[in-house]
Design an enzyme around this catalytic site. Structure first.
Site, PDB file in Angstrom:
ATOM      1  N   LYS A  87     -32.459   0.194 -16.191  1.00 43.28           N
ATOM      2  CA  LYS A  87     -33.826   0.005 -16.902  1.00 43.28           C
ATOM      3  C   LYS A  87     -34.642   0.981 -15.957  1.00 43.28           C
ATOM      4  CE  LYS A  87     -37.177  -3.738 -17.697  1.00 43.28           C
ATOM      5  NZ  LYS A  87     -37.426  -5.411 -17.680  1.00 43.28           N
ATOM      6  N   SER A 162     -38.721  -7.594 -21.858  1.00 42.26           N
ATOM      7  CA  SER A 162     -39.090  -6.358 -21.687  1.00 42.26           C
ATOM      8  C   SER A 162     -37.935  -5.394 -21.630  1.00 42.26           C
ATOM      9  CB  SER A 162     -40.037  -6.331 -20.507  1.00 42.26           C
ATOM     10  OG  SER A 162     -39.246  -6.489 -19.217  1.00 42.26           O
ATOM     11  N   SER A 186     -37.191 -11.546 -19.665  1.00 35.35           N
ATOM     12  CA  SER A 186     -37.018 -10.224 -20.143  1.00 35.35           C
ATOM     13  C   SER A 186     -35.337  -9.546 -20.153  1.00 35.35           C
ATOM     14  CB  SER A 186     -37.785  -9.341 -18.997  1.00 35.35           C
ATOM     15  OG  SER A 186     -39.151  -9.396 -19.388  1.00 35.35           O
TER      16      SER A 186
END
Ligand SMILES: [Mg+2]
Ligand SMILES: [Zn+2]
Lengths: 497, 481, 96
Positions: A87, A162, A186
């Site tokens: 990420k 997210s 997330s």
């Protein structure tokens, strides 16, 4: 076989790599090829460094040939040669670190996050920079300065967030596994929406050093994977105390993969708690039905299922958004265009730099949360909002610990709805916040939780099941998740791309 | 109506550690710009603080030396404000749970004369807390340049009660505080290097009133004399405002030591709201008894206690102790020399006068001095034993300061041994007395001048190489029999 | 608890060092008004005698020994600087 490679599990691949039937470079090439083929439509990546990835893979093959003789590197080094997506909020030395924000569009990090170092030590290939909601603030990956990621199961819909890029990459075969971060769901929510496994470890289990902070007391890094077993492999590699993170806990790291296998063999009968507060209004009927079916599965496996109560659940979203925004308003103060980050042109004095650079560098959701967090901390409001929210946090935590006196794990839906359409909730922040209702309590209580595939809607959208475990008892949590996974084939379904 | 000044001081002291407060890159002064940074110091995305144990130890030590109560538990808070020298745009500090509370600084006010000890007072402290320093801004044409070497240096904030009533008291407070910090090895408190910084909150009120007047914060008092002069200036400014029938406005003023003037700082920033909240990245600190006693065991004798002891134990005059005591090394040097020769006053004189003079003109510290306690002690003994005359002793001292040789060696090498030894002198004195019974009788009858009659013969016998004072002493001793 | 109308956006945006466009001001005040109204339900909770949770798993005295480690080279320190002069970061004049 090669178009299958990118959809294989770590367990399968490490066996092939160990037997020299596959090289890390071949595997990396297959994944790169797949990514180039589909990412134009999925948009999981902010960027990737092909040459760097292949160099890491080559190094892995060299390590393996040096280790020749001692036979398979698996299972002793299950991640050796495995491409793990990262990420874009986790630091990798020499690579961009953008948090999907215009503010950091040109930032290149000079240092490795602790999880990055641990992945390297485990022999994994750190692969690409995966898209997210700007600074991990959102539940749809729509708040990215670099474009929306699409749900591989329906390109018109969001992958969740997210960590939407991480979930989509694993679901679309663009990475074998990936790292995400989970502050209020997330990891778990996008995993549920993309039919992959997502694990949020106990707070303090994995070092946050090198993770761009959103809400420091809630953030935790965790894996996305194609199976519970793979999640165990990755967790084993990244977990552990870190002298660079004062909040990481000094507890030795068990063999999660071996441990869950042992528990499976032991035939232990688990006690599962069903919190009635998680099955009320707002829960999509198809999601509810799939979760009920899963509960039936567990009963069929001989597990004891009983109702538990988490009475303060209804206050979790309010408490969460006060604590999270307060912490983020302070954590994001460093992005000012002075030492790094994008600086607005035409600022006349230093003060001006702040107002303009931050106005231009941050997107609307980040601004909203900074404003909200600044407000709840401002003089005269601290006690009414922040302090009160921290007390409610205590009550929410007590609810869980109380429930765990009767059960080994708590079973809930991961998300009240399946993947929603792009733009559907963009205009209504509160509606977006309420989407996190089932995942937020876990972060407030610092507990480990996992989301695993548990079915599909008639429209073919994935549905996820959340299992919440006791602090630092990830092995049990994985075993309980594995028990269900072993009796279903949801995880083997692939999106049409 | 007469007014009194009410002054509270906020003193920031850099703590002497090898690494920074919340990361392990080296701390230091005078290094090339931005060579003492790391990802944490620059607040790069994803970095986290880890506290420095040594800094905690030293603040606890400071607290114990100043009689504070050490908090059994304290936490860290974020003080949120934007400034280009502050990398995170918040400072990690301690808001409502400082590490130390209460305590006091014993000060000595100026005495009636330089050689007379002044009155001692205790200035109460409010609190001491630990925080981190910021970077350094230099202003060039149209721009400001930032160096983050100083950023993250452990910083101790010592807040006094508003219990100081004059510029001289403020000066005495800082002097005493600095000495204690140096004694504890906590900080060198070199204001030139920014290791000690002082802000003053100043107000005036009618003498005898208990309510506080409107306070003015005076900043940039960056030398000891600026502190004294700046406060004196501000107090008289406020007095004249009031005398003119005006009222003192609450403001922050900047003192310029060069021009000796102060001007109001109107900051572009609107009212401060620091939004303090507990730092989620750091865990609380608990100070148990064993930790405290371990640190207490390493606490030195306080400067004023040492001075009182020197005067009592060695009866060394104030003029000497006031020179020796502010420097712990010099004090130890003195005690060692005194122990070796058993003549504390003599040793104190040589050290406070000759040694310091020579060190001064050679521009070196006590550490580099070739004269050690043994040298001083040896010299004192030679002199007391009459082996050398005081005139020769001065030469010996200067020689051994240069050569590092022990006094006996210098005397031998340079033939400075006075050829009259003590017993020779006594023999000649005895002979002179025996040879002149009349003058003996006169002397015993009380005619003091009669003693001079014996001196001529003794001096002749000694060929002038005798110390008249010593001859006089010996004659009187023999005549007293 | 404070009513949403207490939200003085200009003051808060100034504290947060954020320039807001008129559109953002308008949108935020309604959106944040809703959010704050929703948060008001925390008033229902009886928190008397409840300790606030700052850390999910509180431990104490987490520190490092005072042993220096190498930091960043000047080049790495300034690599991402928007503007630099020699080894220094440059900002427009700081107005005291
Ligand atoms: Mg202060
Ligand atoms: Zn301070």
């Amino acid at each position: 076989m090669s178009e299958e490679l990118y959809y294989s599990t770590i367990s399968e691949l490490s066996r092939l790599l160990g037997r020299r039937e596959l090289s890390a470079v071949e595997l990396m090439r297959a994944v790169i090829e797949r990514t180039k083929k589909v990412d134009g439509r999925v948009g999981a990546f902010n960027s990737f460094d092909e040459a760097d990835a292949l160099a890491q893979a080559r190094a892995s093959d060299e390590r393996r040939s040096k280790a020749r003789g001692d036979g398979a590197a698996a299972p002793s080094r299950p991640l050796e040669g495995i491409p793990v997506g990262i990420k874009d909020v986790i630091s990798v030395a020499g690579q961009p670190l953008t948090a999907s924000s215009r503010m950091l569009a040109r930032f290149v990090s000079p240092y490795d996050a602790t999880v990055t170092l641990k992945l390297r030590e485990a022999g994994a290939t750190c692969w690409g920079r995966l898209n997210l909601d700007e600074f991990a603030m959102g539940s749809s990956t729509e708040n990215s300065a670099f474009g929306v990621t699409s749900n591989p199961w329906d390109l018109e819909r969001v992958p969740g967030g997210s960590s939407g890029g991480s979930a989509a990459a694993v679901a679309a075969g663009e990475a074998v596994a990936a790292l995400g971060s989970d502050t209020g769901g997330s990891i778990r929510q996008p995993a549920a929406l993309c039919n992959v496994v997502g694990l949020k470890p106990t707070y303090g289990r994995v070092s946050r050093y090198g993770l761009i902070a959103f809400a420091s007391s809630l953030d935790q890094i965790g894996p996305f994977a194609r199976s519970v077993g793979d999640a165990a492999w990755v967790l084993g590699a990244i977990a552990g105390h870190d002298r660079r993170d004062s909040t990481s806990v000094k507890a030795e790291v068990p063999d999660y993969h071996g441990g869950m296998a042992a528990l499976a063999d032991s035939g232990r009968k688990w006690r599962l708690g069903i919190p009635k507060e998680y099955f009320g209004e707002g829960l999509d009927s198809e999601v509810g039905a799939a979760v009920e079916a899963a509960i039936g599965e567990y009963r069929g496996l001989g597990c004891e299922v009983r109702e538990v109560s988490l009475p303060h659940t209804r206050y979790a979203v309010a408490a969460y958004y006060i604590i999270a925004t307060a912490e983020c308003s302070s954590n994001l103060a460093r992005y000012d265009g002075v030492r790094y980050g994008s600086r607005s042109g035409g600022a006349t004095d230093a003060l001006d730099i702040y107002f303009r650079s931050r106005a231009e560098g941050f997107g609307p959701e980040v601004k909203r949360r900074i404003i909200l967090g600044t407000y709840v901390l401002s003089s005269g409001y601290y006690d009414a909002y922040y302090l009160r929210a921290q007390k409610v946090r205590t009550l929410i935590r007590r609810d869980f610990l109380e429930a765990f006196t009767q059960v080994d794990a708590i079973l809930t839906p991961t998300s009240p709805t399946p993947a929603f359409r792009k733009g559907e909730k963009a205009a209504d922040p509160l509606a977006m916040y309420l989407n996190d209702i089932y995942t937020i309590g876990v972060n407030l209580a610092g507990l480990p939780a996992i989301s695993i595939p548990c079915g599909f809607t008639r429209g073919g959208l994935p549905i996820g099941l959340q299992l919440i475990g006791q602090p630092f008892r990830e092995t049990e949590l994985l075993a309980i998740a594995g028990a269900y996974e072993g009796h279903t084939d949801w995880r083997t379904r692939r999106p049409r791309l | 109506m007469t007014h009194e000044a009410v002054i509270g001081l906020e003193v920031h002291v850099q703590i002497k550690t090898r690494s920074k407060m919340f990361s392990r890159v080296a701390a230091g002064y005078g290094h090339p710009e931005n060579t003492l940074t790391d990802p944490v110091v620059l607040a790069l995305p994803g970095t986290l603080p880890v506290m420095n144990k040594e800094a905690l130890d030293k603040v606890i030590k400071a607290g114990l030396l100043l009689g504070c109560e050490i908090a059994p538990e304290c936490k860290w808070d974020r003080k949120n404000y934007f400034y280009p020298d502050s990398p995170k745009n918040y400072q990690i500090s301690q808001y409502d749970q400082p590490l130390c509370r209460g305590g006091f600084v014993e000060i000595e006010l100026p005495g009636p004369a330089r050689n007379v000890m002044g009155e001692h007072r205790k200035i109460p402290l409010t609190r001491i807390h630990l925080e981190e320093d910021v970077g350094k801004l230099t202003h060039a044409a149209g721009v400001s340049l930032v160096d983050f070497n100083r950023a993250g240096t452990p910083l101790m904030e010592i807040v006094s009660e508003p219990a100081i009533h004059s510029a001289d008291e403020a000066f005495a407070y800082l002097t005493a505080l600095k000495t204690v910090m140096i004694y504890g090895g906590i900080s060198d408190c070199d204001m030139e290097k920014g290791q000690l910084r002082c802000d003053a909150n100043i107000s005036i009120r009618p003498a005898g009133a208990s309510a506080l007047g409107t306070k003015v914060e005076l900043k940039n008092l960056n030398s000891f004399s600026f502190v004294r002069d700046g406060i004196a200036l501000e107090v008289s400014r406020q007095l004249s405002v009031v005398k003119a029938g005006g009222t003192v406005a609450q403001e922050t003023r900047d003192y310029d030591g060069q021009t000796g003037e102060s001007k109001s700082l109107r900051s572009k920033e609107m009212a401060h709201d620091y939004r303090y909240f507990p730092d989620p990245d750091l865990m609380p600190v608990q100070v148990g008894e064993e930790w405290k006693s371990a640190i207490r065991a390493g606490c030195p004798e306080l400067p004023f206690d040492k001075q009182r002891r020197f005067q009592k134990e060695y009866d060394v005059p104030y003029t000497i102790t006031s020179v020796l005591v502010p420097d712990p090394e010099l004090s130890d040097f003195f005690e060692e020399a005194a122990r070796l020769c058993g003549r504390p006053q003599a040793a104190g004189n040589w050290i406070a006068n000759d040694l310091l003079r020579e060190l001064g003109s050679a521009r070196i510290g006590l550490g580099q001095s070739r004269v050690r306690p043994a040298h001083v002690a040896g010299l004192v003994k030679l002199l007391e034993g009459g082996v050398i005359l005081s005139t020769a002793a001065k030469e010996v001292f200067i020689d051994m300061f240069r050569s590092g040789e022990l006094p006996e060696a210098v005397v031998a090498r340079r033939g400075l041994k006075s050829e009259t030894t003590l017993d020779e002198l006594e023999r000649w004195c005895g002979e002179a007395i025996a040879a002149n019974p009349k003058s003996v009788a006169d002397f015993k009858r009380g005619k003091d001048s009669a003693i001079n009659a014996f001196k001529g013969p003794v001096m002749r016998a000694a060929k002038g190489r005798a110390d008249p004072k010593r001859v006089d002493d010996i004659l009187r001793r023999l005549l007293a029999r | 608890m404070a009513k949403p109308i207490d939200l003085n956006l200009d003051h808060v945006a100034n504290l947060a060092r954020l320039d807001l466009t008129p559109e953002e001001r308008a949108r935020f005040s309604t959106q944040l008004g809703d959010v704050l109204a929703y948060m008001a339900q925390l008033n229902e909770v009886d928190v008397s005698g409840v300790e606030p949770t700052a850390h999910a798993f509180p431990v104490v005295n987490v520190w490092a020994e005072d042993v220096p480690e190498p930091g960043l080279s000047v080049e790495d320190a300034l690599r991402n600087a928007p503007e630099r002069r020699d080894a220094m970061f440059v900002v427009p004049k700081v107005v005291e």
